[in-house]
Design a protein around this motif. Sequence first.
Motif, mmCIF file in Angstrom:
data_model
loop_
_atom_site.group_PDB
_atom_site.id
_atom_site.type_symbol
_atom_site.label_atom_id
_atom_site.label_comp_id
_atom_site.label_asym_id
_atom_site.label_seq_id
_atom_site.Cartn_x
_atom_site.Cartn_y
_atom_site.Cartn_z
ATOM 1 N N LEU A 153 61.874 52.362 32.715
ATOM 2 C CA LEU A 153 62.483 51.077 32.376
ATOM 3 C C LEU A 153 62.962 51.102 30.929
ATOM 4 O O LEU A 153 62.420 51.834 30.094
ATOM 5 C CB LEU A 153 61.474 49.947 32.595
ATOM 6 N N PRO A 154 63.991 50.307 30.588
ATOM 7 C CA PRO A 154 64.610 50.393 29.255
ATOM 8 C C PRO A 154 63.676 50.136 28.077
ATOM 9 O O PRO A 154 63.701 50.853 27.098
ATOM 10 C CB PRO A 154 65.706 49.328 29.298
ATOM 11 N N VAL A 155 62.838 49.103 28.142
ATOM 12 C CA VAL A 155 62.008 48.745 26.987
ATOM 13 C C VAL A 155 60.798 49.658 26.877
ATOM 14 O O VAL A 155 60.368 50.021 25.791
ATOM 15 C CB VAL A 155 61.557 47.272 27.094
ATOM 16 N N LEU A 156 60.242 50.032 28.011
ATOM 17 C CA LEU A 156 59.051 50.873 28.029
ATOM 18 C C LEU A 156 59.464 52.331 27.972
ATOM 19 O O LEU A 156 60.602 52.688 28.184
ATOM 20 C CB LEU A 156 58.243 50.579 29.296
ATOM 21 N N GLY A 157 58.524 53.190 27.698
ATOM 22 C CA GLY A 157 58.850 54.606 27.629
ATOM 23 C C GLY A 157 57.657 55.467 27.991
ATOM 24 O O GLY A 157 56.516 55.015 27.993
ATOM 25 N N PHE A 158 57.944 56.707 28.274
ATOM 26 C CA PHE A 158 56.877 57.641 28.629
ATOM 27 C C PHE A 158 55.982 57.951 27.433
ATOM 28 O O PHE A 158 54.883 58.462 27.599
ATOM 29 C CB PHE A 158 57.480 58.920 29.212
ATOM 30 N N TRP A 159 56.428 57.629 26.219
ATOM 31 C CA TRP A 159 55.615 57.826 25.027
ATOM 32 C C TRP A 159 54.362 56.952 25.053
ATOM 33 O O TRP A 159 53.386 57.236 24.363
ATOM 34 C CB TRP A 159 56.423 57.519 23.770
ATOM 35 N N MET A 160 54.389 55.889 25.857
ATOM 36 C CA MET A 160 53.264 54.962 25.904
ATOM 37 C C MET A 160 52.052 55.561 26.616
ATOM 38 O O MET A 160 50.916 55.182 26.330
ATOM 39 C CB MET A 160 53.684 53.673 26.602
ATOM 40 N N LEU A 161 52.272 56.497 27.522
ATOM 41 C CA LEU A 161 51.183 57.090 28.299
ATOM 42 C C LEU A 161 50.195 57.859 27.415
ATOM 43 O O LEU A 161 48.996 57.569 27.425
ATOM 44 C CB LEU A 161 51.751 57.966 29.404
ATOM 45 N N PRO A 162 50.644 58.823 26.602
ATOM 46 C CA PRO A 162 49.655 59.522 25.759
ATOM 47 C C PRO A 162 49.030 58.613 24.702
ATOM 48 O O PRO A 162 47.860 58.775 24.358
ATOM 49 C CB PRO A 162 50.447 60.651 25.111
ATOM 50 N N LEU A 163 49.775 57.639 24.222
ATOM 51 C CA LEU A 163 49.211 56.711 23.239
ATOM 52 C C LEU A 163 48.122 55.856 23.877
ATOM 53 O O LEU A 163 47.067 55.618 23.273
ATOM 54 C CB LEU A 163 50.308 55.828 22.648
ATOM 55 N N GLY A 164 48.344 55.408 25.113
ATOM 56 C CA GLY A 164 47.326 54.645 25.823
ATOM 57 C C GLY A 164 46.073 55.456 26.076
ATOM 58 O O GLY A 164 44.954 54.963 25.926
ATOM 59 N N VAL A 165 46.245 56.722 26.450
ATOM 60 C CA VAL A 165 45.088 57.599 26.662
ATOM 61 C C VAL A 165 44.340 57.806 25.352
ATOM 62 O O VAL A 165 43.106 57.808 25.325
ATOM 63 C CB VAL A 165 45.534 58.948 27.276
#
Length: 82
Positions: free
Chosen positions: A36-48
């Motif tokens: 999705l435009p606002v979200l990104g795959f960069w959020m996954l490792p940061l969340g972990v």
Amino acid sequence: MAAVRFGDKRIHIPGPPLLRIAVGIVFVLGGIVGFLPVLGFWMLPLGVLILSVDIHHVRRLRRRIEVRWGRWRQRRRHMRRG
């Protein structure tokens, strides 16, 4: 104050544990829908990374990934040198 060490860097993560867990889950879910435009795959490792402060199983997973990544980098450097 909670902190996460990743490699030779230390990152301080403020806030109460329940807030950190909630923010970590939101980041992981946002990373899953990273197309999705606002979200990104960069959020996954940061969340972990955020979840690894308070949840033992996630901390072990992050540590395993960190060790494997470090070994892979060492092998790669060694192969470049000859």
